[in-house]
Scaffold this active site. Structure first.
Site, PDB file in Angstrom:
ATOM      1  N   THR B 146     -33.986   4.817 -36.525  1.00 44.35           N
ATOM      2  CA  THR B 146     -34.140   5.307 -34.992  1.00 44.35           C
ATOM      3  C   THR B 146     -34.049   6.861 -35.293  1.00 44.35           C
ATOM      4  O   THR B 146     -34.954   7.367 -35.551  1.00 44.35           O
ATOM      5  CB  THR B 146     -32.890   4.800 -34.263  1.00 44.35           C
ATOM      6  OG1 THR B 146     -31.648   5.053 -34.951  1.00 44.35           O
ATOM      7  CG2 THR B 146     -33.178   3.261 -34.152  1.00 44.35           C
ATOM      8  N   LYS B 168     -29.491   2.053 -42.015  1.00 46.54           N
ATOM      9  CA  LYS B 168     -29.959   2.903 -40.790  1.00 46.54           C
ATOM     10  C   LYS B 168     -28.804   3.200 -40.004  1.00 46.54           C
ATOM     11  O   LYS B 168     -27.902   2.594 -39.826  1.00 46.54           O
ATOM     12  CB  LYS B 168     -30.975   2.248 -40.000  1.00 46.54           C
ATOM     13  CG  LYS B 168     -30.531   1.448 -38.881  1.00 46.54           C
ATOM     14  CD  LYS B 168     -29.837   1.607 -37.592  1.00 46.54           C
ATOM     15  CE  LYS B 168     -30.665   2.766 -36.976  1.00 46.54           C
ATOM     16  NZ  LYS B 168     -29.582   3.137 -35.739  1.00 46.54           N
ATOM     17  N   THR B 179     -26.204   3.090 -34.173  1.00 48.86           N
ATOM     18  CA  THR B 179     -25.895   1.754 -34.755  1.00 48.86           C
ATOM     19  C   THR B 179     -26.054   1.690 -36.120  1.00 48.86           C
ATOM     20  O   THR B 179     -27.132   2.115 -36.636  1.00 48.86           O
ATOM     21  CB  THR B 179     -26.953   0.654 -33.938  1.00 48.86           C
ATOM     22  OG1 THR B 179     -26.698   0.879 -32.601  1.00 48.86           O
ATOM     23  CG2 THR B 179     -26.356  -0.766 -34.546  1.00 48.86           C
ATOM     24  N   GLU B 259     -26.962  12.938 -37.320  1.00 48.10           N
ATOM     25  CA  GLU B 259     -27.575  13.705 -36.183  1.00 48.10           C
ATOM     26  C   GLU B 259     -27.200  15.109 -36.096  1.00 48.10           C
ATOM     27  O   GLU B 259     -26.089  15.383 -35.543  1.00 48.10           O
ATOM     28  CB  GLU B 259     -27.531  13.027 -34.978  1.00 48.10           C
ATOM     29  CG  GLU B 259     -28.136  11.740 -34.566  1.00 48.10           C
ATOM     30  CD  GLU B 259     -27.982  10.929 -33.444  1.00 48.10           C
ATOM     31  OE1 GLU B 259     -26.848  11.395 -32.546  1.00 48.10           O
ATOM     32  OE2 GLU B 259     -28.560  10.030 -32.909  1.00 48.10           O
ATOM     33  N   ASN B 378     -28.205  14.572 -28.696  1.00 49.67           N
ATOM     34  CA  ASN B 378     -27.488  13.614 -27.708  1.00 49.67           C
ATOM     35  C   ASN B 378     -27.471  13.754 -26.244  1.00 49.67           C
ATOM     36  O   ASN B 378     -27.002  13.002 -25.548  1.00 49.67           O
ATOM     37  CB  ASN B 378     -26.224  13.456 -28.484  1.00 49.67           C
ATOM     38  CG  ASN B 378     -26.377  12.585 -29.830  1.00 49.67           C
ATOM     39  OD1 ASN B 378     -26.845  11.198 -29.610  1.00 49.67           O
ATOM     40  ND2 ASN B 378     -25.898  13.189 -30.728  1.00 49.67           N
ATOM     41  N   SER B 383     -33.650  10.225 -22.191  1.00 54.49           N
ATOM     42  CA  SER B 383     -34.530  10.828 -21.332  1.00 54.49           C
ATOM     43  C   SER B 383     -35.812  11.477 -21.789  1.00 54.49           C
ATOM     44  O   SER B 383     -36.098  11.214 -23.094  1.00 54.49           O
ATOM     45  CB  SER B 383     -34.063  12.152 -20.426  1.00 54.49           C
ATOM     46  OG  SER B 383     -33.310  12.818 -21.283  1.00 54.49           O
TER      47      SER B 383
END
Lengths: 383, 383
Positions: B146, B168, B179, B259, B378, B383
């Site tokens: 992702t 992942k 996740t 991230e 994040n 969006s």
């Protein structure tokens, strides 16, 4: 006027050279009586700063005559030498006022692990004592600021008596936590036991439900001083209600000035099995970095709310949760409901409402969003 | 090769149109036997996604013949319709393979509350079945990504048998959590009971000690499939050791790709009264936004470490804590010791060592720093 609005109090704030900017960094609040009832709550952090270790002893008998506060250094994890510094500050304050050191609460805020120069502090005490004034509340409120952008003050009027307050705190703000300091004053006649009950009732639903960044300070102190100078004895219910209003007002000022925040977020949990469970659920959402970053991005990401609720032990049916943001029920019975596009997250104030459908209790926890400015400010704090 | 390195497995990864980018978004892993032992651990989050609700039933008998995975939507909080979608995916997979749906684990990852198009998913299943290959591990590992910037794969060789793995996960990464999905394969001969013991032992010290952002996902799944195709039965100790190495390797790959992170931080707690208390202390530091922002700013702010330790219930003397950063003991006996200026936080890898002096147990918890890029990624995810 704040803490010097009630009768029987003097205060001051001076620059003692602790802050490199030359701004005010020491404050003194004195209760001139005729009574000296008090109550104090401290951080629940087990790693407590030296001023806390000292002040815990001071408050035991319910009598406090003065509070001396410094910004520019938390005096936390500075060892025996740091404790001796706190003690010396209390002794110097007491000597200047002609009282006993064991009636002097000491509060410090700033960087943990930093040893302030003792001579600077003692000279600051002398400066504070010389500057004491019946309208010194404003100067004191300014002197305790650290990363605060504005001073926080409040006055609540009773019938012939009043409550004044000042607070500082913008980071490490999840009280029970660098550093929330609050001094409250009143000229109502209250006993130490009444003051203690009222203060615990007021902080339980105000400062204790503020969770700006999930980080608990080593120095949090909230002290209430009662002079009895009004000659009036309010009912305990009236006094508690007024004190709760004062604490809630200050908590909202802290929330609005939290480091780097773009949004104030009120998370209200409805129909919980107990008030404690409502607080647990609210706090879990308040501590979700993903949810907080989403609010910064004006993204009504309710999935992150549900993911946080699921980490708690509160009673609820995972298949029957409702969530609203700013009044739009984006999730009903744990499924998508009204369109998230209806949620406007532009205003600073955001409400999240969670219906647990598990009981009849409720609570609101307040937090802020997670922003670039928060990261910036806290990645550069001590360097 | 990863999951198709052990004998007895085929895999595939295809683009089914779930991701708007057109990238691969569905994967299938098939155990061709001769044995079909398995073990699986799921998220501890009480708000569980539909694929978890389904797969919890599938794994109960210790037999799993296939795992079908999709990115581009977590199928979490999508109601009865969402559950039916998961079930339909399992049925379609089973039909294509000539097996029973009750032997098919389903995993999904992506946005919570998003309903994927069922026809897209079913067409993807067909595509995966048609593309199954003995060297399909790479395509499968790519299809489950992702926000991951790279695919995560591992192979650990035993004596005549091997373990393969893919993972992942880059956010909501505090497994027990948007996740983490992991599939592990082996051609060793192991029983379901042995597989379960080995998997729980391996995840307990690897994925469970990764706490990138403190947010627990609704979809985490780690599944181990054993084909027995090597014909070799390793000792349980040897197998557990190899599986732990595979899980730890994948966990470190997840950590390195979290991230927005600039640093990988290993928090090692020494001399705790119990291993659980060592993990509790490590995790408290891993969840301090102030500490994580300080590391981003290359600021060795050990006061924030102590403030976090103080929020735990672990056994320790608050006046006798030692803390090192990158090997420099900046705090000894809860006082400033070696100069923080000696700590170089430029490299990505950071170690924090905490000596509780309360026992003989130890544990390491891994986390990342809190960066502008994390906030950016994040705040703009959905969006």
């Amino acid at each position: 006027m704040s803490i010097t609005a009630p009768k029987g109090f003097r205060a001051s704030g001076v620059a003692a050279g602790l802050k490199s900017t030359g701004a005010k960094d020491m404050a003194l609040v004195v209760n001139d009586g005729p009574e000296h009832a008090s109550a104090t709550v401290f951080t629940a952090n087990r790693c407590k700063a030296n001023p806390i270790l000292w002040s815990q002893e001071v408050v035991k008998d319910g009598i406090v005559r003065a509070v001396v506060l410094n910004s520019g250094g938390a005096n936390c994890y500075t060892g025996a030498e740091g404790f001796q510094t706190t003690h010396a500050v209390a002794e110097r304050t007491a000597a200047g006022l002609g009282i006993g050191a064991i009636d002097v609460v000491v509060c410090s805020t700033g960087l943990i692990g930093l040893k302030n120069d003792r001579d600077d502090l003692l000279a600051g005490v002398d400066g504070c004592a010389a500057a004491l004034a019946e309208d010194g509340g404003q100067a004191a409120a300014e002197a305790i600021m650290t990363t605060d952008s504005v001073s926080k003050q409040v006055v609540v009027e009773g019938s012939g008596w009043s409550i004044g307050g000042m607070a500082k705190g913008a980071g490490m703000l999840a009280p029970q936590l660098a550093t929330m300091l609050v001094v409250l004053t009143t000229d109502a006649k209250v006993t130490p036991a009444e003051a203690d009950r009222a203060l615990r009732a007021a902080t339980r639903v105000s400062f204790d439900r503020l969770d700006s960044d999930g980080c608990m300070s080593t120095n949090d102190t909230v002290t209430l001083l009662a002079s009895g100078a009004s000659g009036i004895t309010p009912s305990e219910a009236d006094f508690t209600e007024a004190l709760t209003r004062a604490c809630t007002d200050l908590a909202m000022q802290l929330l609005a000035d939290a480091e780097g925040a773009d949004h104030e977020i009120a998370i209200t949990v409805l129909n919980a099995a107990s008030e404690d469970e409502a607080v647990e659920v609210g706090r879990s959402v308040a501590r979700s970095n993903l949810f907080k970053a989403a609010v910064f991005g004006k993204d009504p990401n309710w999935g992150r709310v549900l993911a946080s609720i699921g980490t708690t032990s509160a009673a609820f049916d995972p298949a029957d949760l409702d969530v609203a943001m700013n009044g739009v029920w984006v999730c009903r019975a744990s499924e998508p409901a009204e369109s998230p596009e209806l949620v406007d997250l532009s205003p600073r104030e955001v409400s999240v409402t969670i219906d647990l459908k598990a009981g009849q209790e409720r609570a609101t926890v307040w937090t802020n969003d997670l922003t670039h400015a928060y990261v910036h400010e806290n990645s550069a704090y001590s360097s």
